[in-house]
Write an enzyme that holds these catalytic residues in place. Structure first.
Site, PDB file in Angstrom:
ATOM      1  N   ASP A 144       0.866  -1.176   0.000  1.00 25.78           N
ATOM      2  CA  ASP A 144       0.000   0.000   0.000  1.00 25.78           C
ATOM      3  C   ASP A 144       0.905   1.228   0.000  1.00 25.78           C
ATOM      4  O   ASP A 144       1.434   1.608   1.046  1.00 25.78           O
ATOM      5  CB  ASP A 144      -0.914   0.000   1.239  1.00 25.78           C
ATOM      6  CG  ASP A 144      -1.754   1.274   1.282  1.00 25.78           C
ATOM      7  OD1 ASP A 144      -2.688   1.370   2.106  1.00 25.78           O
ATOM      8  OD2 ASP A 144      -1.480   2.206   0.482  1.00 25.78           O
TER       9      ASP A 144
ATOM     10  N   ASP B 268       1.865  18.893  13.741  1.00 28.15           N
ATOM     11  CA  ASP B 268       1.997  17.906  12.660  1.00 28.15           C
ATOM     12  C   ASP B 268       1.595  18.591  11.349  1.00 28.15           C
ATOM     13  O   ASP B 268       0.802  19.535  11.352  1.00 28.15           O
ATOM     14  CB  ASP B 268       1.036  16.741  12.962  1.00 28.15           C
ATOM     15  CG  ASP B 268       1.168  15.592  11.968  1.00 28.15           C
ATOM     16  OD1 ASP B 268       1.720  14.559  12.332  1.00 28.15           O
ATOM     17  OD2 ASP B 268       0.709  15.770  10.818  1.00 28.15           O
TER      18      ASP B 268
ATOM     19  N   HIS C 182      -0.198  17.517   8.992  1.00 26.54           N
ATOM     20  CA  HIS C 182      -1.543  17.156   8.512  1.00 26.54           C
ATOM     21  C   HIS C 182      -2.595  17.716   9.470  1.00 26.54           C
ATOM     22  O   HIS C 182      -2.323  17.888  10.660  1.00 26.54           O
ATOM     23  CB  HIS C 182      -1.708  15.626   8.453  1.00 26.54           C
ATOM     24  CG  HIS C 182      -0.777  14.940   7.522  1.00 26.54           C
ATOM     25  ND1 HIS C 182       0.467  14.470   7.906  1.00 26.54           N
ATOM     26  CD2 HIS C 182      -0.884  14.649   6.198  1.00 26.54           C
ATOM     27  CE1 HIS C 182       1.068  13.906   6.877  1.00 26.54           C
ATOM     28  NE2 HIS C 182       0.286  14.006   5.825  1.00 26.54           N
TER      29      HIS C 182
ATOM     30  N   HIS D   7      -5.917  11.788  13.474  1.00 24.76           N
ATOM     31  CA  HIS D   7      -6.896  11.662  12.386  1.00 24.76           C
ATOM     32  C   HIS D   7      -8.067  10.775  12.778  1.00 24.76           C
ATOM     33  O   HIS D   7      -9.115  10.808  12.127  1.00 24.76           O
ATOM     34  CB  HIS D   7      -6.251  11.063  11.134  1.00 24.76           C
ATOM     35  CG  HIS D   7      -5.196  11.936  10.540  1.00 24.76           C
ATOM     36  ND1 HIS D   7      -5.425  13.223  10.114  1.00 24.76           N
ATOM     37  CD2 HIS D   7      -3.876  11.712  10.344  1.00 24.76           C
ATOM     38  CE1 HIS D   7      -4.301  13.740   9.642  1.00 24.76           C
ATOM     39  NE2 HIS D   7      -3.344  12.858   9.778  1.00 24.76           N
TER      40      HIS D   7
HETATM   41  C1  X51 Z   1      -0.209  11.063  11.794  1.00 24.71           C
HETATM   42  C2  X51 Z   1      -0.131  11.669  10.407  1.00 24.71           C
HETATM   43  O1  X51 Z   1      -0.764  12.947  10.409  1.00 24.71           O
HETATM   44  O2  X51 Z   1       1.214  11.925  10.071  1.00 24.71           O
HETATM   45  N1  X51 Z   1      -0.749  10.784   9.447  1.00 24.71           N
HETATM   46  C3  X51 Z   1      -0.625  11.172   8.042  1.00 24.71           C
HETATM   47  C4  X51 Z   1      -1.459  10.273   7.130  1.00 24.71           C
HETATM   48  C5  X51 Z   1      -1.270  10.639   5.659  1.00 24.71           C
HETATM   49  C6  X51 Z   1      -2.141   9.816   4.742  1.00 24.71           C
HETATM   50  N2  X51 Z   1      -1.993  10.191   3.366  1.00 24.71           N
HETATM   51 ZN    ZN Z   2       1.125  14.046   9.819  1.00 26.20          ZN
END
Ligand code: X51
Ligand code: ZN
Length: 668
Positions: free
Chosen positions: A22, A174, A176, A137
């Protein structure tokens, strides 16, 4: 009363991994945890921490955030075949399951709870939990973005329930957007969630409309959700510090949390394949330092993302070393926020101006969003070109190792009259009369009466400055007969002897010499309640507050939104902090100022006070010694005229000082 730093890690959390192909999930590997922990051991930082064991979060803990049906579903995964696990995973986005991930997810959430327990019971002052799977998330009934349980959201609910914490600040650095945290608290005014994240006008994962700056929270929670979208990659240290000084810190001090939780993701550092940002690992020393005087220092950092196995451990070490109280490295060449960051800064501040008095004066949103559209079109053109050339030479990012941060043998030295007690932990300092120094002083400063105790204190002062310059002493405090004289003497000595610059922060109406401000060897920032005569020059800045420094919130906003950015951009080798008895400053504000300024000049802060102010020696020494300053409590609105004056001053100075900018320059 400086307490320790907790470190929570358990190798059990390395015992799950991706079992199929993946491309999205392959970066989330067990080595993320092992390289981070090994770096803490190799640098000797782990040994300086208090090791706290993990525990498994209970069902009740997990149900603080997640639904029963989700928990029951995840409980089945340890018994699934590989096919079942792949099937089960398909219902969620960008995440994978493994027979042991449920166990590890309970440990990750439990580690966050152990950290909250350690801090809230006073066993430690602050701490860091190295965990995987990450959490920010994951949502009430869904896994997402490598996350299974929302570790930090559970920790926040747990802190409120178990310890009656009234206000929790969650800082998510972070790269994201932690949509799971946002959904959990968007209508909850007791939890302020701040996140910056790569967004690129909703083109970047998780591509949510609600990750934009205009998602400010709902109902009673309106204003308590702050999203800072990065619409371009390549954000640097200046962009991050600008957002801290002009959005997060002013709001955080107004909110006055009882506990600070950090979604400490390090994919916002240079070299990370997800973030593609350009901030250096040592920036996390400053981000951490700037949060350490909130909530009386109660800070829990929980690992989220971070996928470059070189910058991740460097960033983790920078964070932990700062939690331990070591001085931060000097912030190398801050050149001001980029246009896209200013655009975001402007949008966030105006979206929140109605909720936070510190932002009340923030400039309006661009009248019609034609400007944003115009800027976006221009950017898209530019980005297409950039992408083309990037494809050509997508070379590996390289960056220098963060500088070694050596804590001097003596942290805090005090020059005190003999009859003034020296607070424990600090070192009384007096110089053996160095004839060279004495003669220079006699010649320059003490022409008249042979004022011996002035001579003694001044020569001790100079000797102390020289030891700070040689990094043998970190910071100092001197009680002197005449603050202005002492200031002038240190500035003159520093300007000649020190290779580098001196930031002079003067609180109150002491006469300040303008020595060195003409050529920039000295930057003077003076806070008082006297209207300054016309602004002298770029290096001599007077900040006038109607009620002087007795107005806590006006002064706090001036420090956060003006003094800090100036100090970071000026990047001095010494900070001289002087106060006069008329300053009207209360101890807790003074300690906040003394604490915050230690993020600059590798902590080389020299405080000068009038001999009469012996009652201020204890509080000042404790802050210099590294104790967190007491919380200021919720800040009321600053005086409107002070807010306007500050805004005008910042607007005028931003021509010379880029970190003072809060709006994109009007594009022609
Ligand atoms: C914990 C995190 O924020 O680093 N996860 C990032 C997931 C990215 C998926 N495309
Ligand atoms: Zn992240």
């Amino acid at each position: 009363m400086k307490m320790g730093t907790a470190l929570i890690y358990d190798e059990e959390m390395t015992k799950y991994k991706l079992l199929w192909v993946d491309p999205v999930c392959k970066i989330e590997v067990p080595e993320r945890l092992t390289v981070s922990h090994e770096a803490l051991i190799k640098t000797g930082l782990a040994d300086r921490c208090i090791s706290v064991p993990v525990r498994e979060a209970t069902d009740a803990d997990i149900l603080l955030v997640h639904s029963e049906e989700y928990l029951e579903a995840v409980k089945k995964t340890p018994y699934m075949t590989l096919e079942d696990l792949q099937e089960f995973t398909l219902q969620y986005g960008d995440v994978y399951f493994h027979p042991n991930i449920y166990h590890c997810a309970k440990l990750a959430a439990g580690a966050a709870l152990q950290l909250v327990d350690s801090v809230m019971t006073g066993k430690v002052r602050n701490g860091m939990a190295l965990v995987r799977p990450p959490g920010h998330h994951s949502m009430r009934s869904a896994a997402s973005g490598f996350c299974v349980f929302n570790n930090v959201a559970i920790a926040a609910q747990y802190a409120k329930q178990q310890y009656g914490v009234k206000r929790v600040l969650i800082v998510d650095w972070d790269v994201h957007h932690g949509q799971g945290v946002q959904y959990c608290f968007e209508d909850d005014p007791s939890v302020l969630y701040f996140s910056w994240h790569r967004y690129e006008h909703q083109k970047f994962w998780p591509q949510l409309k609600e990750s934009d700056y205009n998602s400010v929270g709902k109902e009673k929670g309106a204003g308590f959700n702050i999203n800072v979208p990065w619409n371009k990659v390549g954000m640097k240290n200046s962009d991050y510090l600008s957002v801290f000084c002009h959005i997060l810190l002013p709001v955080a001090y107004e909110f006055s949390p009882d506990l600070v939780l950090v979604c400490a993701g390090f994919d916002s550092a240079i070299g990370d394949p997800e973030g593609e940002m350009c901030a250096s690992p040592d920036i996390f020393a400053h981000l951490t330092h700037l949060l350490m005087n909130l909530a009386g220092g109660k800070l829990c950092a929980v690992l989220e993302g971070g996928y470059n196995l070189t910058s991740l451990p460097q960033s983790v070490c920078q964070t932990v070393q700062t939690l331990l109280g070591d001085p931060a490295p000097r912030p190398a060449n801050l050149d001001g926020p980029c246009e896209s960051a200013l655009e975001s800064l402007h949008c966030v501040r105006s979206a929140h101006r109605q909720y936070w008095s510190c932002l009340k004066h923030a400039a309006e949103l661009p009248t019609s969003d034609v400007t944003t559209k115009r800027i976006k079109l221009a950017e898209e053109e530019e980005d297409k070109l950039k992408k083309v050339e990037e494809e050509k030479n997508a070379e590996e990012e390289v960056w220098p190792e963060p500088p070694k941060r050596v804590a001097p043998a003596v942290r805090t030295a005090l020059v005190l009259p003999n009859d003034v007690a020296c607070p424990d932990g600090c070192k009384r300092f007096s110089s053996s009369e160095d004839p060279v120094i004495v003669n220079k002083l006699r010649k320059n400063f003490l022409k008249d009466a042979d004022d011996s105790d002035a001579l003694t204190s001044l020569s001790s002062l100079i000797a102390l400055v020289e030891k700070m310059e040689r990094n043998e002493i970190c910071n100092g405090l001197a009680l002197v007969p005449d603050v202005s004289m002492a200031m002038m003497c240190v500035v003159q000595h520093a300007a000649t002897a020190l290779r580098n610059r001196v930031l002079v922060v003067c609180v109150g109406d002491a006469g300040v010499s303008s020595h060195g401000t003409e050529d920039g060897k000295t930057l003077v920032v003076q806070f008082s309640n006297r209207e300054p005569e016309e602004q002298k020059c770029k290096y001599h800045i007077s900040v006038c507050l109607k009620k002087g420094c007795s107005d806590v919130s006006g002064f706090a906003q001036a420090v956060l939104g003006l003094l800090l950015p100036l100090g970071y951009e000026y990047d001095p080798s010494l900070v001289l902090l002087a106060r006069t008895p008329d300053s009207g400053l209360c101890d807790s504000v003074w300690q906040q100022l003394t604490g915050l300024l230690q993020g600059i000049a590798q902590g080389h802060t020299l405080v000068l006070m009038q001999e009469a102010e012996t009652s201020c020696v204890g509080p000042t020494a404790s802050s210099l010694f590294g104790d967190a300053a007491p919380s200021l409590g919720k800040l009321h609105a600053p005086l409107p005229e002070d807010v306007e004056a500050l805004e005008r001053l910042r607007h005028r100075l931003q021509v010379d000082w880029k970190l003072l900018q809060t709006t994109a320059p009007e594009t022609g």
